[in-house]
Design an enzyme around this catalytic site. Structure first.
Site, PDB file in Angstrom:
ATOM      1  N   ARG A  49       1.585  23.018  10.841  1.00 28.21           N
ATOM      2  CA  ARG A  49       2.062  22.116   9.780  1.00 28.21           C
ATOM      3  C   ARG A  49       3.017  21.066  10.354  1.00 28.21           C
ATOM      4  O   ARG A  49       3.259  20.038   9.752  1.00 28.21           O
ATOM      5  CB  ARG A  49       2.710  22.912   8.647  1.00 28.21           C
ATOM      6  CG  ARG A  49       3.026  22.080   7.438  1.00 28.21           C
ATOM      7  CD  ARG A  49       3.117  22.836   6.101  1.00 28.21           C
ATOM      8  NE  ARG A  49       3.372  24.249   6.181  1.00 28.21           N
ATOM      9  CZ  ARG A  49       4.598  24.794   6.383  1.00 28.21           C
ATOM     10  NH1 ARG A  49       5.658  24.032   6.501  1.00 28.21           N
ATOM     11  NH2 ARG A  49       4.717  26.104   6.424  1.00 28.21           N
ATOM     12  N   TYR A 101      -2.590  -1.577  -6.835  1.00 26.21           N
ATOM     13  CA  TYR A 101      -3.470  -0.401  -6.917  1.00 26.21           C
ATOM     14  C   TYR A 101      -2.980   0.523  -8.029  1.00 26.21           C
ATOM     15  O   TYR A 101      -1.804   0.887  -8.062  1.00 26.21           O
ATOM     16  CB  TYR A 101      -3.470   0.315  -5.563  1.00 26.21           C
ATOM     17  CG  TYR A 101      -4.279   1.575  -5.555  1.00 26.21           C
ATOM     18  CD1 TYR A 101      -5.673   1.518  -5.701  1.00 26.21           C
ATOM     19  CD2 TYR A 101      -3.684   2.818  -5.435  1.00 26.21           C
ATOM     20  CE1 TYR A 101      -6.423   2.681  -5.705  1.00 26.21           C
ATOM     21  CE2 TYR A 101      -4.443   3.985  -5.432  1.00 26.21           C
ATOM     22  CZ  TYR A 101      -5.802   3.905  -5.574  1.00 26.21           C
ATOM     23  OH  TYR A 101      -6.550   5.052  -5.588  1.00 26.21           O
ATOM     24  N   ASP A 169       1.731  -2.576   1.411  1.00 32.12           N
ATOM     25  CA  ASP A 169       0.481  -1.835   1.444  1.00 32.12           C
ATOM     26  C   ASP A 169      -0.567  -2.798   1.973  1.00 32.12           C
ATOM     27  O   ASP A 169      -0.983  -3.729   1.290  1.00 32.12           O
ATOM     28  CB  ASP A 169       0.132  -1.326   0.043  1.00 32.12           C
ATOM     29  CG  ASP A 169      -1.136  -0.465   0.018  1.00 32.12           C
ATOM     30  OD1 ASP A 169      -2.011  -0.675   0.894  1.00 32.12           O
ATOM     31  OD2 ASP A 169      -1.263   0.393  -0.874  1.00 32.12           O
TER      32      ASP A 169
HETATM   33  C1  PLP Z   1      -7.179   3.598  -2.065  1.00 34.36           C
HETATM   34  C2  PLP Z   1      -5.854   2.949  -2.033  1.00 34.36           C
HETATM   35  C3  PLP Z   1      -4.674   3.708  -2.026  1.00 34.36           C
HETATM   36  C4  PLP Z   1      -4.688   5.222  -2.132  1.00 34.36           C
HETATM   37  O1  PLP Z   1      -5.243   5.830  -0.996  1.00 34.36           O
HETATM   38  P1  PLP Z   1      -6.026   7.237  -1.018  1.00 34.36           P
HETATM   39  O2  PLP Z   1      -6.430   7.400   0.408  1.00 34.36           O
HETATM   40  O3  PLP Z   1      -7.179   7.080  -1.976  1.00 34.36           O
HETATM   41  O4  PLP Z   1      -5.080   8.280  -1.492  1.00 34.36           O
HETATM   42  C5  PLP Z   1      -3.470   3.039  -1.946  1.00 34.36           C
HETATM   43  N1  PLP Z   1      -3.409   1.702  -1.889  1.00 34.36           N
HETATM   44  C6  PLP Z   1      -4.513   0.942  -1.907  1.00 34.36           C
HETATM   45  C7  PLP Z   1      -4.385  -0.553  -1.840  1.00 34.36           C
HETATM   46  C8  PLP Z   1      -5.774   1.532  -1.978  1.00 34.36           C
HETATM   47  O5  PLP Z   1      -6.869   0.768  -1.997  1.00 34.36           O
END
Ligand code: PLP
Length: 374
Positions: A49, A101, A169
């Site tokens: 972990r 998102y 992001d």
């Molecule tokens: C898909 C996505 C997420 C979440 O990611 P997961 O791998 O599905 O948990 C976060 N931010 C953006 C912009 C995404 O497209």
């Protein structure tokens, strides 16, 4: 594993070369998945972990691509929630995109005690005005699903002046298109599930930063909360990263061509893609990105027309998610949390197929939708 924050190599080269075992005679070229929950004692890294060589390899590659140190998690949302717990909760407030998102929005809105505000990320001044001193500017660029572009350099300056933290992001761009840390962001997050892994066969997330204290806090959080990726997923994600540059280059070239053709189609009301000179994000994207990415969206008059296009597709996959080698699309407003999105908006993640085949598939669907509408 060497962790270098800058490399003289281009991203195409880094994607191939980073995260490999040392060049020692007899060593394998690629890090094999380490299927082990425990190692023989005594060792400082006894339990799975906390450490696994499979995490190390994929983290070295993602870190080198973004120019920071990466910590990987079981999914993008696991990465985002760890970051929220470690570095966001307790701050005086957070500003997020209007069209971010939906999963992130739901998580941020549900985080007890966190005051959140939503602002158009393209409006730097308004975004900074809404940010309290010491607050968190949570940005997506381009956003999902409206492909809105934020001016990351200008935001970074403004956020620093307010003692805040800029989180970007960068999932929709990928590090071969955009590197927010180089533009002054404090933290980058990725859904590795999407372009980085690139084959729609695993979920993973990553947080990348140059703040080593934050790295330690994220690793400690991951170890205690347990949202680790499995070794096979790490292996597959790293294998996907090897071709990141060629996949994204092809995908964004296809996307630009499809955006132009969609823009000229009589049934299409609007195309959201910063590669189009008429797009509001074009100028900033040209400055801060290498290309315009492989994600676009377009608006048809009605939900019915959009459903017809999605159902008619024989090549483009009708599915949520994005970033795979295969093109996929969906009518975004059908998703819970996307009620504010235009009912006729289709988000298209452009893959690496032949662009003429993609266009033939799309235009057949558009013709069917035009016929149905009379
Ligand atoms: C898909 C996505 C997420 C979440 O990611 P997961 O791998 O599905 O948990 C976060 N931010 C953006 C912009 C995404 O497209």
């Amino acid at each position: 594993m060497p962790m270098s924050h800058s490399s003289s190599h281009t991203r195409a080269t880094v994607a191939v070369a980073a995260g490999r075992p040392d060049r020692v005679p007899g060593n394998p070229l690629s890090q094999p998945p380490e299927f082990a929950s425990v190692r023989h004692a005594p060792t400082p890294s006894e339990y799975g972990r906390y450490t696994n060589t499979s995490f190390d390899a994929v983290e070295a590659a993602i870190g080198a691509l973004e120019g920071g140190t990466a910590v990987v998690f079981a999914s993008g949302m696991a990465a985002i929630s760890a970051l929220v717990e470690v570095a966001v909760r307790g701050r005086p407030g957070l500003v997020q995109p209007l069209d971010g998102y939906h999963g992130t929005r739901a998580l941020l809105d549900a985080t007890t005690g966190l005051l959140t505000d939503s602002v158009d990320v393209a409006n730097t001044e308004a975004f900074l005005d809404a940010l309290p001193i010491g607050g968190v500017a949570w940005v997506e660029s381009p956003t999902n699903p409206l492909i809105t572009v934020a001016d990351l350099g200008a935001l970074a300056d403004g956020v620093a002046a307010k003692d805040g933290m800029l989180v970007v992001d960068s999932t929709a761009a990928s590090p071969v298109v955009q590197r927010p840390l180089e533009l002054g962001a404090d933290v980058v997050v990725h859904s590795v599930t999407k372009f980085l892994a690139g084959h729609s066969d695993l979920l993973m997330g990553a947080v990348v930063t140059r703040n080593e204290q934050l790295v330690e806090a994220l690793r400690a959080h991951r170890g205690l909360h347990g949202a680790i990726p499995g070794p096979m997923d790490c292996f597959l994600a790293l294998r996907g990263i090897r071709t990141l540059d060629v996949r994204v280059q092809r995908g964004q070239a296809n996307a630009l061509e499809l955006a132009r053709r969609l823009d000229a189609h009589p049934l299409v009301q609007r195309v959201h893609y910063p590669g189009l000179p008429t797009d509001p994000g074009h100028e900033v994207a040209t400055r801060q990105m290498d290309g315009y990415g492989a994600l676009l969206s377009f608006v048809l008059p009605t939900a019915e027309a959009a459903d017809t296009v999605c159902a008619a597709a024989e090549l483009i996959v009708y599915a949520t998610s994005l970033g795979g080698v295969e093109s996929s699309m969906e009518r975004r407003n059908r998703q819970p949390g996307e009620e504010a999105t235009h009912p006729g908006l289709i988000r298209l993640s452009v893959g690496i197929e032949d662009v003429e085949d993609l266009w033939a598939d799309l235009s057949a669907g558009l013709d069917a939708a035009a016929d149905a509408a009379g």
